[in-house]
Design a protein around this motif. Structure first.
Motif, PDB file in Angstrom:
ATOM      1  N   ASN A 174       0.814  -1.214   0.000  1.00  0.00           N
ATOM      2  CA  ASN A 174       0.000   0.000   0.000  1.00  0.00           C
ATOM      3  C   ASN A 174       0.849   1.267   0.000  1.00  0.00           C
ATOM      4  N   ASN A 175       2.144   1.117  -0.272  1.00  0.00           N
ATOM      5  CA  ASN A 175       3.010   2.282  -0.380  1.00  0.00           C
ATOM      6  C   ASN A 175       4.203   1.918  -1.250  1.00  0.00           C
ATOM      7  N   ILE A 176       5.019   2.889  -1.537  1.00  0.00           N
ATOM      8  CA  ILE A 176       6.205   2.663  -2.358  1.00  0.00           C
ATOM      9  C   ILE A 176       7.420   2.658  -1.436  1.00  0.00           C
ATOM     10  N   PRO A 177       7.971   1.486  -1.160  1.00  0.00           N
ATOM     11  CA  PRO A 177       9.076   1.396  -0.202  1.00  0.00           C
ATOM     12  C   PRO A 177      10.373   1.941  -0.788  1.00  0.00           C
ATOM     13  N   SER A 178      11.241   2.405   0.071  1.00  0.00           N
ATOM     14  CA  SER A 178      12.539   2.908  -0.383  1.00  0.00           C
ATOM     15  C   SER A 178      13.495   1.766  -0.706  1.00  0.00           C
ATOM     16  N   ASN A 179      13.278   0.619  -0.046  1.00  0.00           N
ATOM     17  CA  ASN A 179      14.141  -0.539  -0.256  1.00  0.00           C
ATOM     18  C   ASN A 179      13.438  -1.536  -1.173  1.00  0.00           C
ATOM     19  N   LEU A 180      13.920  -1.673  -2.386  1.00  0.00           N
ATOM     20  CA  LEU A 180      13.267  -2.519  -3.383  1.00  0.00           C
ATOM     21  C   LEU A 180      13.952  -3.884  -3.420  1.00  0.00           C
ATOM     22  N   LYS A 181      13.283  -4.870  -2.827  1.00  0.00           N
ATOM     23  CA  LYS A 181      13.825  -6.230  -2.799  1.00  0.00           C
ATOM     24  C   LYS A 181      12.788  -7.249  -3.261  1.00  0.00           C
ATOM     25  N   PHE A 182      11.921  -6.851  -4.147  1.00  0.00           N
ATOM     26  CA  PHE A 182      10.852  -7.731  -4.597  1.00  0.00           C
ATOM     27  C   PHE A 182      11.388  -8.791  -5.562  1.00  0.00           C
ATOM     28  N   LYS A 183      10.857  -9.998  -5.386  1.00  0.00           N
ATOM     29  CA  LYS A 183      11.212 -11.097  -6.291  1.00  0.00           C
ATOM     30  C   LYS A 183       9.983 -11.707  -6.947  1.00  0.00           C
ATOM     31  N   ASN A 184       8.809 -11.464  -6.349  1.00  0.00           N
ATOM     32  CA  ASN A 184       7.571 -12.042  -6.867  1.00  0.00           C
ATOM     33  C   ASN A 184       6.662 -10.956  -7.439  1.00  0.00           C
ATOM     34  N   ASN A 185       5.664 -11.391  -8.215  1.00  0.00           N
ATOM     35  CA  ASN A 185       4.656 -10.470  -8.719  1.00  0.00           C
ATOM     36  C   ASN A 185       4.090  -9.653  -7.562  1.00  0.00           C
ATOM     37  N   THR A 186       3.820  -8.388  -7.810  1.00  0.00           N
ATOM     38  CA  THR A 186       3.402  -7.472  -6.750  1.00  0.00           C
ATOM     39  C   THR A 186       2.184  -6.667  -7.192  1.00  0.00           C
ATOM     40  N   PHE A 187       1.269  -6.466  -6.258  1.00  0.00           N
ATOM     41  CA  PHE A 187       0.107  -5.598  -6.458  1.00  0.00           C
ATOM     42  C   PHE A 187       0.309  -4.345  -5.614  1.00  0.00           C
ATOM     43  N   LEU A 188       0.265  -3.177  -6.246  1.00  0.00           N
ATOM     44  CA  LEU A 188       0.345  -1.896  -5.542  1.00  0.00           C
ATOM     45  C   LEU A 188      -1.052  -1.292  -5.491  1.00  0.00           C
ATOM     46  N   ASP A 189      -1.600  -1.191  -4.288  1.00  0.00           N
ATOM     47  CA  ASP A 189      -2.925  -0.596  -4.093  1.00  0.00           C
ATOM     48  C   ASP A 189      -2.716   0.805  -3.531  1.00  0.00           C
ATOM     49  N   LEU A 190      -2.657   1.771  -4.425  1.00  0.00           N
ATOM     50  CA  LEU A 190      -2.343   3.143  -4.035  1.00  0.00           C
ATOM     51  C   LEU A 190      -3.325   4.069  -4.733  1.00  0.00           C
ATOM     52  N   ASN A 191      -4.153   4.735  -3.952  1.00  0.00           N
ATOM     53  CA  ASN A 191      -5.280   5.472  -4.526  1.00  0.00           C
ATOM     54  C   ASN A 191      -4.847   6.477  -5.593  1.00  0.00           C
ATOM     55  N   LYS A 192      -3.888   7.312  -5.272  1.00  0.00           N
ATOM     56  CA  LYS A 192      -3.427   8.325  -6.224  1.00  0.00           C
ATOM     57  C   LYS A 192      -1.946   8.148  -6.475  1.00  0.00           C
ATOM     58  N   LEU A 193      -1.567   8.044  -7.733  1.00  0.00           N
ATOM     59  CA  LEU A 193      -0.169   7.785  -8.062  1.00  0.00           C
ATOM     60  C   LEU A 193       0.661   9.066  -7.981  1.00  0.00           C
ATOM     61  N   PRO A 194       1.857   8.974  -7.381  1.00  0.00           N
ATOM     62  CA  PRO A 194       2.738  10.147  -7.250  1.00  0.00           C
ATOM     63  C   PRO A 194       3.600  10.313  -8.501  1.00  0.00           C
TER      64      PRO A 194
END
Length: 208
Positions: free
Chosen positions: A61-81
């Motif tokens: 539900n937010n954009i983390p500063s540390n990007l360590k994703f390895k799997n498919n991800t869903f970002l649920d964020l009402n308004k995009l920055p």
């Protein structure tokens, strides 16, 4: 949890309609990069939770500063920055590493002026995504939503009452919920009796 059908309960049913069918098909087809656009309270969070489980994806539900994703991800964020550098690097991370990303938002990247952005490449990334919209409810869906919201309160009224309220409200998900609140309020105030005259009087008073 907010759902497509209900703003306050854990109902797990999806009401599939013309308004949301394209978004659901996009999720079912598991495209690598997708954006689901929908108005407030249209059920984006519910769809994100449901399909993140089905597709075994992380949900954030937010954009983390540390990007360590390895799997498919869903970002649920009402308004995009759009203007934030962190968002650009977030998008670039998933694209560069060939990791699936689905975004749920009210922001339509096709409606944003590229020249106004600090990082114009953000839009070029987003415009390469598959995009599907959840539209505001038309009369048939609006009726079903109000009926469903009333059912959650164990309230049953005639179709004429629901149609009577619909004559005074807009075609949005929030107003469908508010309509059920209005019917509940009028029943409470009038000893569980309601008619079209009471509905008319109520909305006429609001308009004064």
């Amino acid at each position: 949890m907010q759902t497509f059908l209900n703003l306050n309960t854990d109902d797990k049913n999806i009401l599939i309609s013309n308004e949301n069918s394209l978004a659901i098909k996009l999720l079912e087809n598991k495209y690598k990069y997708s954006i689901i656009i929908g108005p407030k309270k249209s059920g984006k969070t519910f769809l994100a939770n449901k399909f993140s489980n089905i597709n075994e994806a992380n949900i954030i539900n937010n954009i983390p500063s540390n990007l360590k994703f390895k799997n498919n991800t869903f970002l649920d964020l009402n308004k995009l920055p759009f203007n934030e550098e962190s968002f650009f690097h977030f998008l670039q991370y998933f694209i560069s590493n060939d990791i699936g990303l689905t975004i749920f938002t009210i922001s339509d990247p096709l409606q944003v002026d590229n020249s106004s952005l600090a990082i114009p490449d953000t839009l070029s990334r987003l415009r390469s995504f598959n995009i599907a919209s959840i539209e505001n409810p038309k009369d048939d869906l609006l009726f079903k939503l109000i009926e469903k919201f009333l059912k959650f309160r164990s309230i049953s009224v005639s179709s004429d009452i629901i149609k009577g309220v619909m004559a005074y409200i807009g075609r949005t998900y929030i107003e469908a919920y508010d309509a059920s609140e209005t019917i509940n309020y009028l029943l409470y105030q009038n000893n569980h009796n309601i008619n079209l005259s009471l509905i008319r009087q109520h909305y006429e008073q609001l308009q004064r």
